[in-house]
Enzyme design. Structure first.
Site, PDB file in Angstrom:
ATOM      1  N   ASN A   8       0.861  -1.191   0.000  1.00  0.00           N
ATOM      2  CA  ASN A   8       0.000   0.000   0.000  1.00  0.00           C
ATOM      3  C   ASN A   8       0.892   1.233   0.000  1.00  0.00           C
ATOM      4  O   ASN A   8       1.503   1.561   1.006  1.00  0.00           O
ATOM      5  CB  ASN A   8      -0.880  -0.044   1.267  1.00  0.00           C
ATOM      6  CG  ASN A   8      -1.668   1.247   1.468  1.00  0.00           C
ATOM      7  OD1 ASN A   8      -1.785   2.068   0.551  1.00  0.00           O
ATOM      8  ND2 ASN A   8      -2.199   1.423   2.666  1.00  0.00           N
ATOM      9  N   LYS A  13       0.069   4.274  -0.235  1.00  0.00           N
ATOM     10  CA  LYS A  13      -0.585   5.470   0.331  1.00  0.00           C
ATOM     11  C   LYS A  13      -0.404   6.649  -0.637  1.00  0.00           C
ATOM     12  O   LYS A  13      -0.317   6.421  -1.842  1.00  0.00           O
ATOM     13  CB  LYS A  13      -0.041   5.757   1.731  1.00  0.00           C
ATOM     14  CG  LYS A  13      -0.092   4.497   2.610  1.00  0.00           C
ATOM     15  CD  LYS A  13       0.124   4.747   4.054  1.00  0.00           C
ATOM     16  CE  LYS A  13       0.058   3.421   4.803  1.00  0.00           C
ATOM     17  NZ  LYS A  13       0.082   3.575   6.250  1.00  0.00           N
ATOM     18  N   HIS A  21      -9.509   1.122   5.311  1.00  0.00           N
ATOM     19  CA  HIS A  21      -8.194   1.372   5.904  1.00  0.00           C
ATOM     20  C   HIS A  21      -8.373   2.386   7.040  1.00  0.00           C
ATOM     21  O   HIS A  21      -9.183   3.302   6.944  1.00  0.00           O
ATOM     22  CB  HIS A  21      -7.228   1.909   4.846  1.00  0.00           C
ATOM     23  CG  HIS A  21      -5.811   1.943   5.343  1.00  0.00           C
ATOM     24  ND1 HIS A  21      -5.354   2.937   6.179  1.00  0.00           N
ATOM     25  CD2 HIS A  21      -4.775   1.083   5.169  1.00  0.00           C
ATOM     26  CE1 HIS A  21      -4.087   2.682   6.487  1.00  0.00           C
ATOM     27  NE2 HIS A  21      -3.719   1.562   5.879  1.00  0.00           N
ATOM     28  N   GLU A  44      -6.735   4.830   7.914  1.00  0.00           N
ATOM     29  CA  GLU A  44      -6.531   6.237   7.535  1.00  0.00           C
ATOM     30  C   GLU A  44      -7.778   6.818   6.867  1.00  0.00           C
ATOM     31  O   GLU A  44      -7.955   8.031   6.829  1.00  0.00           O
ATOM     32  CB  GLU A  44      -5.279   6.359   6.651  1.00  0.00           C
ATOM     33  CG  GLU A  44      -4.019   6.174   7.489  1.00  0.00           C
ATOM     34  CD  GLU A  44      -2.816   5.638   6.747  1.00  0.00           C
ATOM     35  OE1 GLU A  44      -2.790   5.678   5.506  1.00  0.00           O
ATOM     36  OE2 GLU A  44      -1.888   5.158   7.438  1.00  0.00           O
ATOM     37  N   GLU A  53      -5.070  -4.905  10.760  1.00  0.00           N
ATOM     38  CA  GLU A  53      -4.073  -3.859  10.971  1.00  0.00           C
ATOM     39  C   GLU A  53      -4.386  -3.121  12.267  1.00  0.00           C
ATOM     40  O   GLU A  53      -5.242  -2.221  12.268  1.00  0.00           O
ATOM     41  CB  GLU A  53      -4.094  -2.859   9.816  1.00  0.00           C
ATOM     42  CG  GLU A  53      -3.769  -3.456   8.473  1.00  0.00           C
ATOM     43  CD  GLU A  53      -3.215  -2.405   7.527  1.00  0.00           C
ATOM     44  OE1 GLU A  53      -2.105  -2.597   7.041  1.00  0.00           O
ATOM     45  OE2 GLU A  53      -3.881  -1.382   7.299  1.00  0.00           O
ATOM     46  N   GLY A 106       2.536   2.391  10.727  1.00  0.00           N
ATOM     47  CA  GLY A 106       3.481   3.498  10.562  1.00  0.00           C
ATOM     48  C   GLY A 106       4.187   3.895  11.840  1.00  0.00           C
ATOM     49  O   GLY A 106       4.818   4.955  11.906  1.00  0.00           O
ATOM     50  N   SER A 126       3.634  -1.858  10.298  1.00  0.00           N
ATOM     51  CA  SER A 126       5.092  -1.877  10.493  1.00  0.00           C
ATOM     52  C   SER A 126       5.735  -3.200  10.091  1.00  0.00           C
ATOM     53  O   SER A 126       6.682  -3.665  10.736  1.00  0.00           O
ATOM     54  CB  SER A 126       5.444  -1.503  11.939  1.00  0.00           C
ATOM     55  OG  SER A 126       4.967  -0.206  12.241  1.00  0.00           O
TER      56      SER A 126
HETATM   57  P1  PGA Z   1       2.968   0.501   7.566  1.00  0.00           P
HETATM   58  O1  PGA Z   1       1.486   0.686   6.974  1.00  0.00           O
HETATM   59  O2  PGA Z   1       3.511  -0.794   6.993  1.00  0.00           O
HETATM   60  O3  PGA Z   1       3.736   1.705   7.092  1.00  0.00           O
HETATM   61  O4  PGA Z   1       2.848   0.429   9.047  1.00  0.00           O
HETATM   62  C1  PGA Z   1       0.615  -0.394   6.816  1.00  0.00           C
HETATM   63  C2  PGA Z   1      -0.699   0.083   6.236  1.00  0.00           C
HETATM   64  O5  PGA Z   1      -1.155   1.176   6.595  1.00  0.00           O
HETATM   65  O6  PGA Z   1      -1.317  -0.609   5.406  1.00  0.00           O
END
Ligand code: PGA
Length: 258
Positions: free
Chosen positions: A7, A9, A99, A101, A169, A175, A215
């Site tokens: 992903n 983003k 997601h 976000e 997640e 992140g 992460s």
């Molecule tokens: P990250 O993000 O691997 O940077 O923690 C995962 C995601 O948001 O799908």
């Protein structure tokens, strides 16, 4: 088959997207990656999709294409929205819905997530439904309660025969550089699979892929994939580096030490 999904983003314009996919394809070719053994998908921003689709087709690359979001509506007066019909025309196979976000940054609740998942499935694509608890949820209700409720709400709207992928997640792990432990991921994924079995039967539960995200990096991916109920990874930051993402895709080498 395990699935490793990247992903991106809101990173990389369409030219940078082409460069990254080319580099990724080269690194995977170098190690003779078998796409029939581990599926690999990339989720670029909307404006990159056409360029990446064209590259994948021209170079006959076996990477699957994913989109990061979708409108719950199929067409009409929805300024700025992107229809599942458009994504399907671009050979998009997967679409992320729910997601964190989007849930937290854009106020998308379970009803919108369910409508988006349905729009994706009815256009012949596979919704990748993200579920996960915040740090506060974890403290108040434990790890599994919120993901289970989000799962139920999202799949309630799906046609009974629709394929879907679940990405667990934990919001606190995204992140943050603080991934869940492999045991934590396994515990929640096992609970999710048991709930899918209750709702859709044992066969669908066994066939549905459950990914861990938050992460993920090349040093920790093997630990997740070693778990019985983790069938892949949804990778954010680390998917922007072709070498690192390629190492993550090759998680089997870390598992077996081969
Ligand atoms: P990250 O993000 O691997 O940077 O923690 C995962 C995601 O948001 O799908």
């Amino acid at each position: 088959m395990p699935l490793i999904a990247g992903n991106w983003k809101m990173n990389l314009d369409h030219l940078q997207a082409i460069a990254l996919v080319q580099k990724l394809a080269w690194s995977l070719k170098d190690v003779k990656h078998d796409f029939g053994d581990v599926e690999v998908a990339v989720f670029p921003p909307f404006t990159d999709l056409r360029s990446v689709q064209t590259l994948l087709a021209a170079d006959k690359l076996s990477l699957a294409l994913g989109a990061q979001d979708v409108s719950p509506h199929l067409s009409g007066a929805y300024t700025g929205d992107i229809s599942a019909q458009f994504l399907s025309k671009l050979d998009t196979r997967y679409v992320l819905v729910g997601h964190s976000e989007r849930r937290h940054g854009h106020g998308e609740g379970d009803d919108i997530v369910a409508a988006k998942a349905k729009a994706v499935a009815t256009q012949g694509m596979v919704p990748m439904i993200c579920v996960g608890e915040t740090a506060a949820d974890l403290e108040e209700q434990g790890a599994a309660a919120v993901p289970l409720a989000q799962l139920e709400a999202a799949i309630a709207a799906l046609p009974k025969d629709a394929e879907f992928v679940i990405a667990y997640e934990p919001v606190w792990a995204i992140g943050s550089g603080e991934p869940a432990t492999a045991e934590q991921a396994e515990q929640v994924c096992a609970a999710l699979r048991a709930r899918i079995a209750e709702l859709r039967g044992a066969k669908v539960a066994a066939e549905t892929r459950l990914l861990y995200g938050g992460s993920v990096a090349s040093q920790n991916v093997a630990g997740y994939l070693r778990q019985a109920n983790v069938d892949g990874a949804l990778v954010g930051g680390a998917s922007l580096d072709s070498q690192e993402f390629s190492r993550i895709v090759q998680f089997k080498k870390h598992v077996t030490g081969a």
